[in-house]
Design an enzyme around this catalytic site. Structure first.
Site, mmCIF file in Angstrom:
data_model
loop_
_atom_site.group_PDB
_atom_site.id
_atom_site.type_symbol
_atom_site.label_atom_id
_atom_site.label_comp_id
_atom_site.label_asym_id
_atom_site.label_seq_id
_atom_site.Cartn_x
_atom_site.Cartn_y
_atom_site.Cartn_z
ATOM 1 N N THR A 118 -18.487 6.705 7.041
ATOM 2 C CA THR A 118 -19.166 7.687 7.714
ATOM 3 C C THR A 118 -20.039 6.979 8.633
ATOM 4 O O THR A 118 -20.469 7.190 9.712
ATOM 5 C CB THR A 118 -19.452 8.821 6.886
ATOM 6 O OG1 THR A 118 -18.568 9.466 6.082
ATOM 7 C CG2 THR A 118 -20.255 10.027 7.748
ATOM 8 N N LYS A 135 -3.621 -10.998 -0.207
ATOM 9 C CA LYS A 135 -3.312 -11.741 -1.348
ATOM 10 C C LYS A 135 -4.146 -13.264 -1.186
ATOM 11 O O LYS A 135 -4.575 -13.882 -2.184
ATOM 12 C CB LYS A 135 -1.952 -12.008 -1.265
ATOM 13 C CG LYS A 135 -0.997 -10.817 -1.652
ATOM 14 C CD LYS A 135 0.499 -11.124 -1.668
ATOM 15 C CE LYS A 135 1.270 -9.733 -2.050
ATOM 16 N NZ LYS A 135 2.740 -9.724 -1.909
ATOM 17 N N GLY A 140 -18.568 3.303 3.036
ATOM 18 C CA GLY A 140 -19.478 3.202 4.335
ATOM 19 C C GLY A 140 -18.654 3.697 5.470
ATOM 20 O O GLY A 140 -19.021 3.225 6.778
ATOM 21 N N SER A 152 7.824 -8.964 -4.026
ATOM 22 C CA SER A 152 7.032 -10.186 -3.965
ATOM 23 C C SER A 152 6.867 -11.316 -4.776
ATOM 24 O O SER A 152 6.215 -12.198 -4.347
ATOM 25 C CB SER A 152 5.751 -9.816 -3.314
ATOM 26 O OG SER A 152 4.880 -9.063 -4.082
#
Length: 555
Positions: free
Chosen positions: A102, A484, A100, A441
């Site tokens: 545009t 996350k 979505g 991480s």
């Protein structure tokens, strides 16, 4: 002698008269023919315009209001904050295709026209171009983006070209003056075009040059003098959309633009798009059938295409109902890849922990990390990760161990320092799932799951953890924490442990408990549970030594 010259003059006059008379008759004969051809072609053109196919379902369900754009509330809010104010800015929208971008840009411009203090007039245009299709001519004969100059020597220069006057032709940047220029796939724009566009953004006008322009020529129209002297107006706001990552976009362009992200859609959101598309197409389809689109479609556009194809199958069999069998056939016929379930197992297990990762277009994910301990030579083995990575550009490339592998070595050093491991114990940590993991991480998660395997204490299955681990046990900040946290919430978990430096005020309303931590000991206190049953082992059967047994007895 005079009569001879008079005779020659008379003969030349007659010849010239006959020539012009012949040309005039020929022209009169061709003019009706040309008119007939023109009339015929005009009639054919009008007949062609009278024939039109039915509107594709993708066009029929195109969002016409903000509520029609599913899953991008945060992105739309950011876009409105940038454009709907007294000082709108240039912006780049990142995100996967079919989410979505545009439609959102179009709707936000309409909202901006109505906002208080906006510089956009009610007639502000929205000019859309695809950067992959912008024709670029190095001679500047044709340039639909920036504009060009028709010099007299080129075909099509027009009446002024016959007089030797160059004619500037406006491009999309001028047609967007006072409004928005939307460049789809802006990351694919030609580097030369990109540099010229940056100049236009800076100057808010387009400068034209021509070797045939004479500023002292009185025969040149005044407006052409004005264009060559002052430039063509091009004061607009650029909205660029791209499926590339920010690192692949020109730094010069990024420095001039605000940046926002449209995330990938979740299966439930794709399900809603498919369900609404079937309703708009006058097909009956229940929610359970629409869920198949959520399982297989990667974006809203894919979901609509699946519904249209399934609807075509139903029409061939004179049905108005789309069944599960129809959608399954479409998924198999189109070779759509099934997306795995996001619900995480929440039982408490030894040697298993929920880690968190970011992939694709900044999309969070819960990943399982498992570990096992056994007799050996004090090594740590890690599988399911990227072993090496390349750094640097062309001509200067460095290869190093991946950051995930370095985190595993940090974990081993830390475990030995805390007395959980020794030179007679091997640890195997695995990232199942087939997608190679990279990044630091998962460091805290690896330390927790390794200690769980060494001590036999189960890990809380309703929690997840992220963070880099230091060799002294400190928990260091990582990237992508908001995504996350959202992924853990979607997976049905109740708690997330994050580095304290990544904690945010917004997490208080995230719908899941977010716990900031500074040290590994805090993570262990939250995640490791007491052993429910103390198993008696025969002498020599235990794989852990006295320090490990002492560690296992810790509360």
């Amino acid at each position: 002698m005079s009569w001879f010259l008079l005779l020659i003059q008379l003969a030349v006059t007659v010849i010239m008269g006959v020539y012009f008379y012949t040309q005039l008759r020929a022209q009169k004969r061709t003019q009706p023919q040309g008119k007939r051809e023109s009339t015929k072609e005009l009639e054919n053109l009008r007949k062609m315009r009278g024939v039109s196919l039915s509107e594709p379902l993708a066009e029929h369900v195109r969002p016409r209001q903000f509520s029609d754009i599913v899953g991008q509330e945060e992105g739309i809010r950011s876009l409105m904050a940038i454009l709907c104010g007294k000082n709108p800015q240039h912006v780049i929208i990142y995100g996967p295709p079919g989410v979505g971008k545009t439609c959102a840009a179009r709707l936000v411009l309409e909202a901006a026209k109505k906002s208080e203090g906006t510089p956009f007039k009610p007639s502000a245009p929205f000019i859309e171009m695809d950067s992959t299709c912008v024709r670029f001519d190095e001679r500047a004969i044709a340039d639909p983006l920036l504009g060009s100059v028709h010099d007299p020597i080129y075909q099509g220069a027009g009446p002024l070209g016959v007089q030797g006057v160059p004619q500037p032709k406006p491009g999309a940047v001028t047609r967007a003056h006072g409004g928005v220029l939307f460049l789809d796939e802006i990351g694919e724009l030609h580097p030369v075009q990109m540099n010229k566009l940056l100049k236009v953004l800076e100057d808010r006008k387009v400068q034209f040059e021509s070797a045939y322009y004479n500023p002292d020529d009185p025969g040149v129209p005044r407006y052409i003098h004005e264009v060559f002297r002052q430039g063509m107006p091009a004061d607009f706001r650029l909205v660029g959309a791209t499926t590339r990552s920010p690192e692949e976009i020109s730094p010069a362009l990024r420095s001039r633009c605000m940046e926002i992200f449209f995330r990938a859609l979740e299966p439930e959101e794709v399900t809603k798009i498919a369900y609404d598309a079937a309703k708009r197409a006058d097909f009956e389809m229940n929610w359970d059938t629409a869920k198949l689109a959520g399982r297989f479609a990667a974006c809203g556009r894919d979901a609509v295409n699946m519904v249209q194809m399934a609807g075509g199958v139903a029409q061939l069999e004179n049905r108005n109902v789309i069944t599960k069998a129809d959608m399954e056939w479409v998924a198999e016929s189109g070779h759509y890849s099934e997306r795995p379930e996001r619900i995480a197992a929440q039982e408490n297990r030894v040697g298993a922990v929920h880690g968190l990762a970011v992939h694709g277009s900044h999309q969070g994910a819960v990943m399982e990390i498992e570990a096992a301990a056994g007799a050996g030579s004090g090594r740590i083995r890690i599988t399911g990760i990227v072993e090496e990575e390349e750094m640097g550009g062309s001509g200067h490339t460095l290869r190093r161990k991946s950051t995930a592998h370095a985190s595993a070595e940090n974990v081993l050093t830390l475990l030995r320092r805390l007395g959980y491991a020794d030179e007679k114990t091997d640890i195997h940590i695995n990232f199942p799932g087939g997608a190679p993991v990279d990044g630091p991480s998962a460091g805290v998660a690896m330390a927790v799951v390794a200690i769980s395997a060494l001590t036999g204490r189960p890990v809380d299955g309703s929690s997840a953890v992220t963070g880099e681990i230091g060799v002294q046990g400190s928990v260091l900040p990582v990237g992508g924490v908001p995504a996350k946290v959202e992924a853990a919430k979607r997976a049905g978990l109740t708690r997330v442990l994050v580095p304290r430096e990544n904690d945010m005020e917004r997490f208080k309303e995230a719908g899941i408990r977010v716990i900031p931590i500074d040290h590994l000991e805090e993570a262990l206190s939250y995640l490791l549970l007491p052993r429910e049953v103390e198993e008696e082992k025969e002498e020599g059967a235990s794989l852990v030594n006295a320090p490990l047994a002492a560690a296992a007895a810790r509360p």
